[in-house]
Design an enzyme around this catalytic site. Structure first.
Site, short mmCIF file in Angstrom:
data_model
loop_
_atom_site.label_atom_id
_atom_site.label_comp_id
_atom_site.label_asym_id
_atom_site.label_seq_id
_atom_site.Cartn_x
_atom_site.Cartn_y
_atom_site.Cartn_z
CE1 TYR A 142 -3.79 2.50 0.47
CE2 TYR A 142 -2.75 3.27 2.39
CZ TYR A 142 -3.39 3.72 1.28
OH TYR A 142 -3.90 4.39 1.33
CG ASP A 237 5.99 4.32 1.61
OD1 ASP A 237 6.17 4.86 2.00
OD2 ASP A 237 4.83 3.75 0.50
CE LYS A 269 0.63 5.10 8.40
NZ LYS A 269 0.30 4.60 6.39
C1 LIG Z 1 -0.08 5.35 5.68
C2 LIG Z 1 0.68 4.58 3.87
C3 LIG Z 1 0.39 5.87 2.98
C4 LIG Z 1 0.01 6.75 3.16
O1 LIG Z 1 0.16 7.81 3.96
P1 LIG Z 1 -0.97 8.30 4.09
O2 LIG Z 1 -0.42 9.46 5.23
O3 LIG Z 1 -2.45 7.64 4.96
O4 LIG Z 1 -1.94 8.94 2.79
C5 LIG Z 1 1.61 5.22 2.12
N1 LIG Z 1 2.88 4.25 1.89
C6 LIG Z 1 2.52 3.30 2.80
C7 LIG Z 1 3.30 2.31 3.39
C8 LIG Z 1 1.72 3.42 4.11
O5 LIG Z 1 2.21 2.68 5.15
#
Ligand SMILES: *Cc1c(COP(=O)(O)O)cnc(C)c1O
Length: 436
Positions: A142, A237, A269
């Site tokens: 994701y 990511d 995060k």
């Molecule tokens: C949470 C998440 C996102 C998206 O971040 P948001 O602040 O919710 O848009 C992207 N990549 C990873 C790996 C994530 O866990």
């Protein structure tokens, strides 16, 4: 009727599904979501006054626990100076330096407000830099809700068992090549066929949105080498893992050890300590293609917001080696406790780990979970009763089997004892579960 039930009924008339982010609606576990009104250290308090040990930590950001005194103080001081100036501030550079001290290969950083914006910008930048269109992503990873990366996505898309999202054009979907995680042959095959038009591979540095999946030995390095052999970039990511799996995220356990750095990272995060901040960073020659130095456009009214910067700087400043040592140790202890409770009830499972991040996958002891197909094949029906038993006992887990368990610096012996005490009944409930 509880206060939370009453609030949810009202919210459902006002917001789609009553929520502002889908998994919060408890769709995959059933029941009514708890509305939270207060927090402190490792605890959340709901609208009915019930206290929970928080094992979600706002889906990652609250690394230091709720209401960490230094973070609260820094945010209060920033609020007293004003909420937003629409101009550069000193703390933007302070936060950028804190990121660069931890992650190798971050020459430049651009702050944005959400992880989605960070990956969206990274994808556009990779396309702008290489002059190519295609992106390779892994099934079950994701990267936020941008159109091009919703195909076979983890997190809520996995929780609701959706193939992708309506509203994404066929043209956009066709520009994303989805391959199974941990599958080197599949990566080689897409590059053999499309190598001249692939702008980038994007990967979670360790997947944690289909449950946690451990990258195979050297897998990230293999991705970097394969991308570079074909003139493509690697985007790692670290939105979830960054500043959490170690001081330098999962890269700290992978790239730092193996001696490689990606072209671009995305962060989110923990970097905002609970306020909306995220970022992308990497090689100067790539990052400088962003406006105003380059032709790839990106901007944000609230990017680098001073209150969010203050929360981020305070959080990273206090995320010391002791904090990571504490969370690492607690995580191991909790993994053992969960496993022991499930074994005592004869519930087949495996514990998937990436540093201090872990998740439980039911019915997977034989094969483990190496990719999205493994994650989907698990006995997911055991999670809802397990989750509700924990909730009843005052331990707040993510309402989805496809999420990691999150701990914080504030989780102490008293909080952990409540979690341990809750496990036997939850394991019993998981054992008694039957497929729907
Ligand atoms: C949470 C998440 C996102 C998206 O971040 P948001 O602040 O919710 O848009 C992207 N990549 C990873 C790996 C994530 O866990």
């Amino acid at each position: 009727m509880t206060v939370s039930e009453d609030l949810f009924e009202r919210a459902r008339t006002l917001m789609p599904g009553g929520v502002n982010s889908p998994v919060r609606a408890f769709g995959s576990v059933g029941g009514s979501p708890r509305f939270m009104v207060a927090s402190d250290g490792p605890y959340l308090t709901d609208a009915d006054g019930k206290q929970y040990v928080d094992l979600v930590c706002s889906w990652g950001p609250m690394l230091l626990g709720h209401k960490h005194p230094a973070v609260q103080e820094a945010v209060h001081a920033a609020v007293d100076r004003g909420l937003s100036f629409g101009a550069s501030t000193p703390d933007e550079s302070a936060l950028a330096e804190l990121v660069m001290q931890r992650f190798g290969g971050v020459d430049r950083l651009r702050m944005v407000s959400t992880g989605t914006e960070a990956t969206m910008t990274a994808v556009r930048l990779a396309r702008g830099y290489t002059g190519r269109d295609l992106i390779v992503k892994f099934a079950g990873c994701y990267h936020g809700h941008l159109d091009s990366l919703l195909a076979s996505a983890g997190s809520g898309v996995a929780t609701m068992a959706l193939p992708g999202s309506a509203g994404v054009t066929a043209a956009t979907a066709a520009e994303t090549l989805v391959v199974p995680y941990n599958d080197r042959a599949a990566v080689e095959a897409v590059f053999a066929e499309h190598g001249d038009n692939i702008a980038a591979i994007i990967t979670e540095s360790a997947p944690a949105n289909m449950g946690v999946v451990t990258p195979g030995e050297g897998f990230n390095k293999f991705l970097l080498d394969t991308a570079h052999a074909h003139g493509a970039l690697l985007i790692v990511d670290e939105v979830l893992t960054g500043f959490r799996a170690s001081d330098a995220g999962y890269w700290g356990l992978s790239g730092r050890v193996e001696g490689w750095t990606p072209d671009l990272y995305t962060f989110g995060k923990v970097i905002g300590g609970g306020l909306p901040t995220a970022g992308l960073g990497g090689r100067a020659d790539v990052m400088d293609r962003l406006a105003p130095t380059g032709p790839v456009y990106q901007a944000g009214t609230l990017s680098g917001n001073p209150v969010a910067m203050a929360a981020g700087v305070a959080t990273l400043t206090h995320a010391t080696p002791e904090v990571y040592a504490h969370i690492d140790a607690l995580s191991l202890e909790l993994q053992k406790a969960v496993s022991a409770a499930l074994n005592a009830e004869g519930v087949d499972h495996s514990i998937q780990t990436a540093g201090n991040l872990f998740s439980v996958a039911f019915g997977t002891s034989e094969r483990g979970v190496h990719d999205y197909a493994d994650a989907q094949a698990q006995e997911a029906f055991r999670y809802a009763p397990f989750f509700h038993s924990m909730l009843e006992s005052g331990a707040y887990l993510a309402p989805s089997v496809f999420e990691a368990w999150f701990l914080s610096a504030a989780h102490d012996d008293a909080a952990m004892q409540r979690v341990y005490d809750a496990l036997p009944a939850a394991a019993k409930a998981a054992a008694a579960a039957t497929p729907a």
